[in-house]
Design a protein around this motif. Structure first.
Motif, PDB file in Angstrom:
ATOM      1  N   LYS A  60       8.066 -55.915 -12.611  1.00 49.89           N
ATOM      2  CA  LYS A  60       7.029 -55.951 -12.394  1.00 49.89           C
ATOM      3  C   LYS A  60       5.644 -55.016 -12.976  1.00 49.89           C
ATOM      4  CE  LYS A  60       7.604 -59.939  -9.589  1.00 49.89           C
ATOM      5  NZ  LYS A  60       7.549 -60.562  -8.156  1.00 49.89           N
ATOM      6  N   PHE A 103       2.145 -54.335 -11.974  1.00 54.14           N
ATOM      7  CA  PHE A 103       0.466 -54.986 -10.515  1.00 54.14           C
ATOM      8  C   PHE A 103      -0.203 -53.773 -10.996  1.00 54.14           C
ATOM      9  CE2 PHE A 103       4.916 -54.463  -8.302  1.00 54.14           C
ATOM     10  CZ  PHE A 103       5.187 -55.648  -7.816  1.00 54.14           C
ATOM     11  N   ASP A 124      -3.765 -57.584  -7.715  1.00 56.09           N
ATOM     12  CA  ASP A 124      -2.011 -57.396  -6.816  1.00 56.09           C
ATOM     13  C   ASP A 124      -1.973 -56.821  -5.475  1.00 56.09           C
ATOM     14  OD1 ASP A 124      -1.677 -58.703  -8.676  1.00 56.09           O
ATOM     15  OD2 ASP A 124      -0.510 -57.778 -10.044  1.00 56.09           O
ATOM     16  N   ARG A 125      -2.691 -55.485  -6.196  1.00 55.88           N
ATOM     17  CA  ARG A 125      -3.085 -54.391  -5.248  1.00 55.88           C
ATOM     18  C   ARG A 125      -3.520 -54.619  -4.004  1.00 55.88           C
ATOM     19  NH1 ARG A 125       0.340 -49.718  -6.427  1.00 55.88           N
ATOM     20  NH2 ARG A 125      -1.118 -48.695  -4.923  1.00 55.88           N
ATOM     21  N   ASP A 173      -5.080 -58.125  -2.953  1.00 54.16           N
ATOM     22  CA  ASP A 173      -4.682 -59.128  -2.608  1.00 54.16           C
ATOM     23  C   ASP A 173      -3.316 -58.470  -1.817  1.00 54.16           C
ATOM     24  OD1 ASP A 173      -6.697 -60.665  -3.886  1.00 54.16           O
ATOM     25  OD2 ASP A 173      -4.655 -61.400  -5.225  1.00 54.16           O
ATOM     26  N   PHE A 174      -3.019 -57.791  -1.900  1.00 53.48           N
ATOM     27  CA  PHE A 174      -1.499 -57.333  -0.805  1.00 53.48           C
ATOM     28  C   PHE A 174      -2.403 -56.666   0.431  1.00 53.48           C
ATOM     29  CE2 PHE A 174       2.076 -54.565   0.515  1.00 53.48           C
ATOM     30  CZ  PHE A 174       2.807 -55.301   0.373  1.00 53.48           C
ATOM     31  N   ASN A 179       4.775 -49.085  -4.263  1.00 53.35           N
ATOM     32  CA  ASN A 179       5.577 -50.158  -5.065  1.00 53.35           C
ATOM     33  C   ASN A 179       6.507 -49.761  -6.082  1.00 53.35           C
ATOM     34  OD1 ASN A 179       3.295 -49.435  -7.286  1.00 53.35           O
ATOM     35  ND2 ASN A 179       4.806 -50.061  -8.407  1.00 53.35           N
ATOM     36  N   GLU A 238       8.460 -54.407  -6.778  1.00 55.91           N
ATOM     37  CA  GLU A 238       7.802 -55.223  -5.176  1.00 55.91           C
ATOM     38  C   GLU A 238       6.604 -54.229  -5.003  1.00 55.91           C
ATOM     39  OE1 GLU A 238      10.117 -57.009  -2.112  1.00 55.91           O
ATOM     40  OE2 GLU A 238      11.683 -54.325  -1.841  1.00 55.91           O
TER      41      GLU A 238
END
Length: 322
Positions: free
Chosen positions: A173, A175, A179-180, A182-183, A271, A275
């Motif tokens: 994937k 990112f 994405d980061r 939200d993580f 990452n 993931e």
């Protein structure tokens, strides 16, 4: 006191954790635990069990569905222990390992942890074993005594955590910034929830007090006190990195109500091709050296919690946490 620990071999992990957490009781000469692991190779099981049961002052059954399903644990060891209890010779203290229907003859006895809450339902199982150890210390220091009124177990419904037998695939994937972000938000929520629940649990341990307070949606502060330790106070303030990205994605200071421009360490998002994960950066080690270990949010939360409570003289025996 001589304690006989009865358990299903499927719960050997619980026996080992109990032994680790009662190590100080053994060093203080308050308790001597026996289980079938003490039987030497070639020894006659029934003979050794009968001798140990006849000599014990305290019977500790580790209660689980597997214990209740075990003929030997339930029909032989427990039955003999209750017979000795009815003659006023021993005390019985059930330790509830997992949710199960133990409302048979054991309901007569007050269980550990507090209110019969199963160990597997604690956010941090070490807190549960700490409560068990504290309860056993009280019993051992008081000497042989009749049990207190029985406790009604709470939350007997088993957790649903089915394991999948399907083959797992990992997909590469990429990112982006969303994405980061939200993580980070989800990770902070996990850490905050972990601390809030762990504080509530530690308040049930004799001699310990905890307080959790949300400072904002992205910051909280906690205090723990340990009445058994001269310098038994620990403080921490945890911020989401949105307050100050330069300090880290989630960062903390071992001070109460600390501002968002100070930190003793941080967790940062990393990452690989598959993931996102968390890395650990301790500012006190090597000027902020970052560990290469990949952590989940829960693993990060537990690691930080253990560092926090260590300041109050609280440690979890046998842990591999740094």
């Amino acid at each position: 006191m001589k304690a006989f620990v009865s358990y299903s071999h499927r719960d050997t992990w619980a026996l080992e954790r109990l032994k680790a957490h009662t190590s100080t009781l053994r060093r203080d000469g308050l308790i001597e635990t026996w289980s079938d692991l003490e039987i030497p190779p070639g020894g006659e099981i029934d003979e050794h069990v009968a001798d140990a049961l006849a000599q014990c002052d305290l019977f500790i059954p580790l209660i689980s569905a597997d214990f209740l399903n075990s003929f030997y644990c339930y029909e032989i060891e427990l039955a003999r222990a209750i017979d000795r209890y009815d003659r006023g010779e021993i005390q019985i203290v059930p330790v509830v390992v997992e949710p199960c229907d133990w409302k048979g003859p054991l309901r007569r006895f007050k269980a550990l942890p507090k209110d019969g809450k199963p160990i597997t339902e604690f956010t941090n199982q070490n807190t549960a074993f700490l409560d068990v150890s504290a309860g056993l210390r009280t019993i051992c220091e008081a000497g042989l005594a009749r049990p207190l009124p029985m406790a009604t177990p709470k939350g007997d419904a088993p957790k649903q955590d089915p394991s999948s037998s399907q083959r797992k695939y990992r997909l590469k994937k990429t990112f982006d910034a969303i994405d980061r972000s939200d993580f980070v938000s989800e990770g902070f929520d996990v850490v905050r929830s972990y601390f809030e629940h762990a504080i509530a649990e530690i308040n049930d341990v004799e001699g310990l007090k905890g307080r959790f307070r949300a400072m904002s949606d992205r910051a909280f502060t906690c205090t723990v006190t340990n009445a058994h330790h001269q310098r038994g106070t620990a403080n921490i303030t945890v911020h989401s990195g949105s307050a100050n990205r330069m300090l880290g994605d989630i960062y903390w200071s071992f001070n109460p109500d600390a501002s968002d421009n100070t930190a003793n360490g941080s967790f940062n998002v990393g990452n690989d091709d598959y993931e996102l994960f968390w890395t650990d950066r301790d500012f006190s080690r090597g000027g902020g050296r970052e560990d290469a270990e990949h952590l989940t949010a829960r693993e990060a939360a537990e690691r930080l919690w253990n560092r926090f409570v260590e300041q109050a003289g609280i440690s979890y025996a046998g842990d591999d946490q740094d």
